[in-house]
Design a protein around this motif. Sequence first.
Motif, short mmCIF file in Angstrom:
data_model
loop_
_atom_site.label_atom_id
_atom_site.label_comp_id
_atom_site.label_asym_id
_atom_site.label_seq_id
_atom_site.Cartn_x
_atom_site.Cartn_y
_atom_site.Cartn_z
N UNK A 187 0.83 -1.20 0.00
CA UNK A 187 0.00 0.00 0.00
C UNK A 187 0.87 1.26 0.00
N UNK A 188 0.24 2.36 -0.40
CA UNK A 188 0.94 3.64 -0.37
C UNK A 188 1.35 4.02 1.04
N UNK A 189 0.55 3.65 2.02
CA UNK A 189 0.87 3.96 3.41
C UNK A 189 2.14 3.24 3.85
N UNK A 190 2.28 1.96 3.46
CA UNK A 190 3.49 1.22 3.80
C UNK A 190 4.73 1.90 3.21
N UNK A 191 4.61 2.35 1.98
CA UNK A 191 5.74 3.00 1.33
C UNK A 191 6.09 4.31 2.02
N UNK A 192 5.08 5.11 2.35
CA UNK A 192 5.34 6.39 3.00
C UNK A 192 5.97 6.20 4.37
N UNK A 193 5.59 5.16 5.08
CA UNK A 193 6.18 4.88 6.38
C UNK A 193 7.67 4.56 6.25
N UNK A 204 15.32 5.55 -0.78
CA UNK A 204 14.15 6.42 -1.00
C UNK A 204 13.77 6.47 -2.48
N UNK A 205 14.77 6.47 -3.36
CA UNK A 205 14.49 6.46 -4.80
C UNK A 205 13.83 5.14 -5.20
N UNK A 206 14.29 4.04 -4.61
CA UNK A 206 13.71 2.73 -4.88
C UNK A 206 12.23 2.71 -4.48
N UNK A 207 11.94 3.25 -3.32
CA UNK A 207 10.55 3.30 -2.86
C UNK A 207 9.69 4.17 -3.76
N UNK A 208 10.23 5.29 -4.19
CA UNK A 208 9.47 6.20 -5.06
C UNK A 208 9.17 5.53 -6.41
N UNK A 209 10.16 4.83 -6.97
CA UNK A 209 9.95 4.15 -8.24
C UNK A 209 8.97 2.99 -8.09
N UNK A 210 9.06 2.27 -6.98
CA UNK A 210 8.11 1.19 -6.71
C UNK A 210 6.70 1.72 -6.60
N UNK A 211 6.55 2.84 -5.93
CA UNK A 211 5.24 3.46 -5.78
C UNK A 211 4.65 3.81 -7.14
N UNK A 212 5.48 4.38 -8.03
CA UNK A 212 5.01 4.71 -9.37
C UNK A 212 4.65 3.46 -10.16
N UNK A 213 5.50 2.44 -10.07
CA UNK A 213 5.28 1.22 -10.83
C UNK A 213 4.00 0.50 -10.41
#
Length: 216
Positions: A187-193, A204-213
């Motif tokens: 979920x987006x919440x998991x990523x933001x945490x 942080x870049x990995x998380x951002x790219x995962x969120x977009x993907x």
Amino acid sequence: MTPLTEQILKAGLADRPLSTLQVDRLLGGSDARRYGQVNRALRAGELIKPRRGLYVVNSLYRKRPLHPFVLAQQMLPGSYISGESALGFYHWIPEAVHTVLSVTHGGKSITYEHEQLGKFEFRRMTTNTGYFLQSVARRELQQQAALVAVPLRALLDLVYLRKIEWQGIDFLTSGMRIDEQQLHTVTGLEISRLMTVYKGKRERAFLAELQRALGL
């Protein structure tokens, strides 16, 4: 059966790792007497020493198997299970994981290997202050407990430890063999945490790219 093993069984402690302090309390008496009793149980194979200051009873005398995550937690208190060990535990990857990987906040990275108990690897990691245990959960395992990273935290810990750059979803599902259906439960919440955990730009870049993907 040696007297020490008998006392451990009588005290109902056979199914859990025992520290030197716990053994000393059971035995009492002089240091020399305690040392002799412990060595006698070790020579008889009734007691096993995973590392200095920690003992477990041979499986022949336990009612339940000793979960390797519980043992790892006792080998280095304050650590938690992560990486492939946690991903395998949650069925995010199909492979059996033979080394128990734990993450620790301080000290040096270290590996313990025991013929009967297996291999335990502890890797040091730095995080933003106060976030070391973010997205780490307490899990009950054979009536004992261990701290285990949730799947996304376990994945990002691997990114940190192995310096993995974002290479797309296909790399995660093919290269790292992560189950795609499980990946889409993020979920987006998991990523933001997790954005608050890591100091490095890579994570942080990995998380951002995962969120977009994932379209989150």
